[in-house]
Design a protein around this motif. Structure first.
Motif, short mmCIF file in Angstrom:
data_model
loop_
_atom_site.label_atom_id
_atom_site.label_comp_id
_atom_site.label_asym_id
_atom_site.label_seq_id
_atom_site.Cartn_x
_atom_site.Cartn_y
_atom_site.Cartn_z
N LYS A 93 0.85 -1.19 0.00
CA LYS A 93 0.00 0.00 0.00
C LYS A 93 0.89 1.24 0.00
O LYS A 93 1.82 1.33 0.79
N HIS A 94 0.63 2.15 -0.92
CA HIS A 94 1.31 3.45 -0.98
C HIS A 94 0.28 4.54 -0.69
O HIS A 94 -0.85 4.48 -1.16
N GLU A 95 0.70 5.55 0.05
CA GLU A 95 -0.17 6.71 0.27
C GLU A 95 0.66 7.97 0.04
O GLU A 95 1.74 8.13 0.59
N THR A 96 0.16 8.87 -0.81
CA THR A 96 0.83 10.13 -1.09
C THR A 96 -0.24 11.20 -1.30
O THR A 96 -1.39 11.01 -0.91
N MET A 105 -2.51 3.85 -3.39
CA MET A 105 -2.39 2.71 -4.28
C MET A 105 -2.39 1.45 -3.42
O MET A 105 -1.65 1.34 -2.45
N LEU A 106 -3.24 0.50 -3.78
CA LEU A 106 -3.30 -0.78 -3.08
C LEU A 106 -2.97 -1.90 -4.07
O LEU A 106 -3.49 -1.91 -5.18
N PHE A 107 -2.13 -2.83 -3.66
CA PHE A 107 -1.91 -4.04 -4.43
C PHE A 107 -2.22 -5.21 -3.51
O PHE A 107 -1.55 -5.42 -2.50
N ASP A 108 -3.26 -5.96 -3.83
CA ASP A 108 -3.71 -7.03 -2.94
C ASP A 108 -3.13 -8.40 -3.30
O ASP A 108 -3.56 -9.42 -2.78
N TYR A 113 -5.21 -1.03 -7.19
CA TYR A 113 -6.32 -0.09 -7.05
C TYR A 113 -5.75 1.29 -6.75
O TYR A 113 -5.00 1.46 -5.79
N MET A 114 -6.10 2.28 -7.57
CA MET A 114 -5.75 3.66 -7.33
C MET A 114 -6.96 4.35 -6.72
O MET A 114 -7.96 4.57 -7.39
N ALA A 221 -7.09 -3.50 1.91
CA ALA A 221 -8.43 -3.62 1.33
C ALA A 221 -9.07 -2.25 1.17
O ALA A 221 -8.83 -1.35 1.98
N LEU A 222 -9.87 -2.08 0.12
CA LEU A 222 -10.62 -0.84 -0.06
C LEU A 222 -11.74 -0.77 0.97
O LEU A 222 -12.32 -1.79 1.34
N PRO A 223 -12.08 0.43 1.43
CA PRO A 223 -13.24 0.57 2.33
C PRO A 223 -14.52 0.16 1.62
O PRO A 223 -14.62 0.21 0.39
N GLU A 224 -15.50 -0.25 2.38
CA GLU A 224 -16.78 -0.63 1.80
C GLU A 224 -17.45 0.59 1.15
O GLU A 224 -17.35 1.70 1.65
#
Length: 244
Positions: A93-96, A105-108, A113-114, A221-224
């Motif tokens: 997970k990257h956060e900027t 950015m999430l890579f599961d 996912y951007m 994980a992405l939020p619901e």
């Protein structure tokens, strides 16, 4: 090794521009310092070097770490990008930030996912959709994993931001590219990586405020309720439209 830093740069750029696409053009700023020499204090005399664990053993220590969190500062071609990173296994997970908005950015392990929290929307990429054709998201662990295949020269031991680090120079086998790493002795992971290519270009990655330990699955994980747009579907629709 230099390829690793270039792909990290691609990953961060994807986070920024992917989020801008979601937002339709829409952290805090901090000084990362220049990418010159680190002001370190040499720790120990040459006589003590014989007692040190080998570079391979040092790297193996880092490969055993289950998960980690850190801040990062990436400097390349006169541009500085910064953010936060979470890593566990093949999940990243990257956060900027981009134009004042948080972007993630999430890579599961299978898809990217951007995610733009302000828009409550995310773009989904498969590996083949990621710019640069990357098959993975690189992390601090990857630098030492590849370094064992190169020619390693130990330069010194220094204190960097309160942590004892061994400075190692890794020369690429088939080119004049070089990578200089400051590897923490306690964790066996690099906290600063400088890559120089044969054309004189330099790319620097710094990892700060490192914390190690297992992370909850929800981290990646992405939020619901987030609206997800699949890039593959969008490209197919555009191609169909162009064909008509």
């Amino acid at each position: 090794m230099l390829h690793k830093l270039k792909m990290l740069l691609v990953t961060v750029l994807v986070v920024v521009f992917g989020s801008l696409a979601l937002a339709g053009c829409g952290g805090e700023k901090q000084e990362s310092g220049n990418d010159g020499d680190i002001q370190g204090v040499t720790a120990g005399q040459n006589a003590q070097n014989t007692e040190k664990e080998s570079a391979a053993d040092l790297f193996a220590k880092g490969q055993k770490i289950e998960g980690m969190t850190c801040d990062y500062v990436l400097t390349a071609s006169g541009t500085t990008m910064q953010g936060k990173m979470w890593v566990q296994g093949d999940k990243v997970k990257h956060e900027t930030s981009a134009q004042g908005e948080k972007v993630i950015m999430l890579f599961d392990g299978s898809a990217f996912y951007m995610y733009n929290p302000a828009q409550n929307m995310a773009l989904k990429y498969t590996k083949k959709d990621l710019p640069g054709g990357s098959e993975e998201v690189d992390t601090p662990f990857d630098f030492t994993e590849e370094a064992s295949d190169g020619l390693i020269t130990e330069l010194e031991t220094v204190d960097l931001e309160g942590h004892k680090c061994r400075v190692l120079l890794v020369q690429e086998k088939d080119s004049k590219d070089e990578v200089k790493m400051w590897v923490r002795e306690d964790y066996g992971i690099p906290v600063r990586v400088e890559a120089s290519d044969e054309n004189g270009g330099k790319t620097v990655m710094e990892y700060k405020n490192v914390e190690v330990g297992a992370l909850p699955a929800s981290t990646f994980a992405l939020p619901e309720g987030v609206q997800v747009q699949d890039i593959s579907d969008m490209m197919s629709q555009l191609q169909q439209g162009a064909g008509n």
